[in-house]
Design an enzyme around this catalytic site. Sequence first.
Site, PDB file in Angstrom:
ATOM      1  N   GLN A  63       0.658  -1.314   0.051  1.00 21.83           N
ATOM      2  CA  GLN A  63      -0.418   0.189   0.079  1.00 21.83           C
ATOM      3  C   GLN A  63       1.008   1.116   0.229  1.00 21.83           C
ATOM      4  O   GLN A  63       0.563   2.471   0.936  1.00 21.83           O
ATOM      5  CB  GLN A  63      -1.020   0.234   1.310  1.00 21.83           C
ATOM      6  CG  GLN A  63      -2.054  -0.745   0.881  1.00 21.83           C
ATOM      7  CD  GLN A  63      -3.307  -0.384   0.023  1.00 21.83           C
ATOM      8  OE1 GLN A  63      -3.536   0.993  -0.128  1.00 21.83           O
ATOM      9  NE2 GLN A  63      -3.946  -1.406  -0.798  1.00 21.83           N
ATOM     10  N   SER A  64       2.065   1.445  -0.702  1.00 19.90           N
ATOM     11  CA  SER A  64       3.040   2.435  -0.739  1.00 19.90           C
ATOM     12  C   SER A  64       2.835   3.779  -1.588  1.00 19.90           C
ATOM     13  O   SER A  64       1.777   3.280  -2.359  1.00 19.90           O
ATOM     14  CB  SER A  64       4.818   1.902  -1.110  1.00 19.90           C
ATOM     15  OG  SER A  64       4.931   3.279  -1.467  1.00 19.90           O
TER      16      SER A  64
END
Length: 331
Positions: A77-78
């Site tokens: 989920q960067s």
Amino acid sequence: MGRRDFPRIPLFDAPTPIQRLERVEATLGLTGARLFVKRDDLMGLGGGGNKLRKLEFLLGAALDQGCDTFITTGARQSNHARLSAAAAARMGLKAELMLTDTVPREDPSYLHNGNQLLDELFGATVHHLPRDANALTAAYLRADALRAEGRKAYVVGAGGSSPVGALGDAACAAEIRMQEAELGLRFETIVVANGSHGTHAGLVAGMAVAEDDPQRVLSFTVLAELEAAEHGTLALAHQVFALLGGWEIRPEQVRIDGSQRGAAYGIPTEAMLAAVRLMARAEGLLVDPVYSGKAFAGVLAGLRDGSLTGDVLFVMTGGTPGLYAYQPAFA
């Protein structure tokens, strides 16, 4: 900002605004402090967020070197990966993302929503790696494979927090100092989240090169444990300051608080959930659950116990799409 020969491309309209959070102040009953927010979430490209500051210099370097592909790493989920995909699309580069399953979650919201949805929407090629994989090694191996096909890739690690990337945060320090002069105030404390160290390191270097006090910057680590965060941030601040023509950043000039990290990176805390809800319900603003949510929890704790006084600036670094990946935590 010292030397000016670093390739840079414009990805957002600067400066991002500084606003006072009067309703949060009222909710807390503050008398000895005022709270302001710097709205790096308002950057228009890719859903917004301060990683665009780093990407102005990273993509500037990539284009200057004649690269056709931008490869970076991060957690599933960067925010940096999402904005890398968007910025690469804007500049006509291919983006490839090496994403590791850093956070031990397998629910549909985390696996498929939030930044993960947007990575693919922006046209990035996403490579999913197991939790124990070395994503940067995988990125360089992919660059070698592309070279064999006649292509050229620019590789940067997690968060874009290389010395070149953190030049964007040094520029942010100059931006804040300019806005202070325009507003006729001086922030006693400037608060940020600390993940891959680049935001804090760049702000420290930017303050130091302007002969301002780097100790005004306080970060809350959300990724590394405190000692590792201190070591990594200091080392990176040294490198950024050297690029700007400086000599030394002293350990006491890097202030990091470890109280809001929780069990691990990306794992919700009760303080984070309460902080996100307070900002939403008092001001109608959204802070992300991984970075700014935990840092804002630290701001609230400091204002309540009196350790933060005077005029305080919270740098709201964006990451709003991450909220959708954390729906179960808020349910």
